[in-house]
Structure formats: C-alpha cells, structure tokens
Write an enzyme that holds these catalytic residues in place. Structure first.
Site, PDB file in Angstrom:
ATOM      1  N   PRO A   2      17.332  39.739  27.259  1.00 52.38           N
ATOM      2  CG  PRO A   2      16.184  41.279  26.567  1.00 52.38           C
ATOM      3  CD  PRO A   2      15.899  40.369  27.462  1.00 52.38           C
ATOM      4  CD  GLU A   3      23.338  37.587  25.464  1.00 48.07           C
ATOM      5  OE1 GLU A   3      24.302  37.794  24.525  1.00 48.07           O
ATOM      6  OE2 GLU A   3      22.890  36.409  25.632  1.00 48.07           O
ATOM      7  CE  LYS A  53      22.239  42.046  29.117  1.00 42.21           C
ATOM      8  NZ  LYS A  53      22.647  41.034  30.003  1.00 42.21           N
ATOM      9  NE  ARG A 262      22.398  33.166  32.590  1.00 41.76           N
ATOM     10  CZ  ARG A 262      22.176  34.267  31.747  1.00 41.76           C
ATOM     11  NH1 ARG A 262      22.848  35.243  32.179  1.00 41.76           N
ATOM     12  NH2 ARG A 262      21.595  34.321  30.509  1.00 41.76           N
TER      13      ARG A 262
END
Ligand SMILES: [Zn+2]
Length: 276
Positions: A2-3, A53, A262
């Site tokens: 999750p960001e 995060k 990525r």
C-alpha cells in the site's frame, strides 16, 4: 505494498476508534514489548500520525507506538473484543470501552518515547509525509533542485522513501505523467515549469488518492466513465496499468517499461525526453 494514501486511510480508521479515549487493555505478541502492556494501560490516545508507510500512535503520557506493515500487516477495527475469524497472527491489540484496534501479521512494531521517535532510524531517514506534515509545493521544488537529489533519475527518486514518504508505484507513474516528465529524466534535465508541475502533482495526486479511494485520474472524467459502466481499473488512473490503451490527452498508446525493478507506464508523446 500500500502507498501513503492507503496507509493514511488505515490510520484514520485507527484514530477514529482510539482517539480521545483511554486504552483499557493492551496486548503485544512480542516478549520484548510486553512490559508496555502495563505502562500504556489507562493512557489516552492523542492522535495517529503517519510517516510514509509507518503509523505512529501517540499517547498522552509521552509514548508512541510505531508500526510498519511491510507487505503483510493489516489493521482491523472491531467492536471491543470482537475478534475476527482469521488465520493471521495477532501482533498488537488496543482495547477501549467501545472498540478494539487489532494489528495482524506485522513484525515491525516498537514502542518509543515520543521525543525520541524522530531519532528512530526509519523516521530519521524518511522524507516529508505529504498527508501528515505541512509540505508546500515550494518545499518540494527546493527538494527537487537540491544537490542531494537533482542528478538522480526520477524513476528511482519517486520510490525512495527518503525523497518523499508515501509515494509508491502507481503514484510514481501518475506524477510523471501529470508533469510531462520522461521516465528517463532527472530533475536537472527538467524545465522549471516541469519541476513546478511535478511538485504540485505530488501533493495534489496524493491528497486526491487519499480522499477519493485511490483515484488519480481527473475526477470528472472518472465519474463519467464510471457512469458509462467502465470498470474501476479502467477509469482509476491517467496511465498506470493502461499499457496499449490510448493516452487520455492525445491518444498515443501508453507504454509499459521496468524502471527501478517496478512497472512504470507513460505516454511517449506527453512525456518526451528534454532536448539536451
Ligand atoms: Zn499523451
């Protein structure tokens, strides 16, 4: 993973359950933390901050519970002592008279004195958090042109939590698109206009994603597409996860590449590499 916007939304849930109430009972799965079950009992939660995060639960008597979910951690908010049916390992539980905030599967939990929290290695090396700290576009612009960052590629900078905390993979593609920046560029290759746009887009897209369930596309356009029956994954973003589909601005096919290991998506027309 999750960001920032997803972490901030989880923090909002935890905050809603705990803020302003005394924690009556705590559970820490890790032995090294169990002494804090007694120390924190009866203490009132002041607020819940995020740092990229990581989540920081602040207590009135000067303690902070630090947690980082890594890939697997998950918070669940339930009515008090109403545990969910799950195979996950419970790692931290905070109970007040109404609610239980339960953290499962995370192994990265610590209790810190609030005044020492800033010196925690993770927090110290983490850049500004756009959703929890007052960061302006001017601050980011200065950061982009600083000696420390200006000669690194955008594609690695935007995933580096010491650059800006909370930006991850989908926000990276979306910010570069909104600023018209080529994925091969560095801040020092960019015009002032591009840098100002990138600063604005970093803040605006992060906040929009936080407020609108992860949507980084133009909200009006996203709304229209949704009304036409388009699936969420096809209206959510400008370019991310849209390889082979037309750019929403000029119709060019969106391309997918690997950058800093990525996937990254961009429009070759809107995001041309600047002339050297
Ligand atoms: Zn385009």
């Amino acid at each position: 993973m999750p960001e920032g916007p997803e972490i901030r939304r989880a923090a909002d849930q935890v905050e809603k359950a705990l803020k302003g109430r005394a924690v009556l009972d705590l559970f820490f799965a890790f032995e090294r933390l169990q002494e804090y079950e007694e120390i924190l009992q009866g203490d009132v939660v002041e607020k819940v901050d995020t740092k990229g995060k990581a989540m920081l639960i602040r207590f009135q008597r000067g303690y902070t519970i630090y947690s980082h979910n890594q890939l697997y951690g998950k918070w669940m908010i339930r009515n008090a002592y109403n545990y969910p049916d799950t195979n996950r390992q419970l790692r931290l539980a905070l109970h007040n008279e109404k609610k239980s905030a339960l953290l499962y599967s995370s192994s990265d939990i610590e209790v810190l004195r609030t005044e020492e929290a800033e010196e925690h290695p993770f927090i110290q090396k983490t850049g500004p958090d756009l959703l929890s700290e007052p960061v302006t576009a001017e601050d980011l612009f200065e950061r982009f042109i600083s000696r420390r960052f200006r000669n690194r590629k955008w594609t690695s900078l935007l995933l580096d939590q010491s650059f800006i905390a909370g930006i991850g993979n989908y926000l990276r593609s979306e910010i570069l698109f909104k600023a018209g920046i080529s994925p091969s560029a560095r801040p020092s290759d960019c015009s002032e206009e591009q840098l100002r746009k990138a600063a604005g887009a970093s803040i605006d897209l992060t906040w929009q994603s936080y407020r609108h369930q992860g949507i980084t596309n133009d909200l009006e356009l996203a709304g229209q597409l949704k009304k036409q029956g388009v699936k969420r994954r096809n209206y959510r973003h400008w370019v991310f996860s849209r390889a082979g589909q037309p750019c929403r601005i000029d119709g060019t096919e969106i391309e997918k590449i690997q950058a800093a290991s990525r996937r990254l998506y961009y429009c070759p027309t809107c995001q041309k590499h600047p002339e050297r």
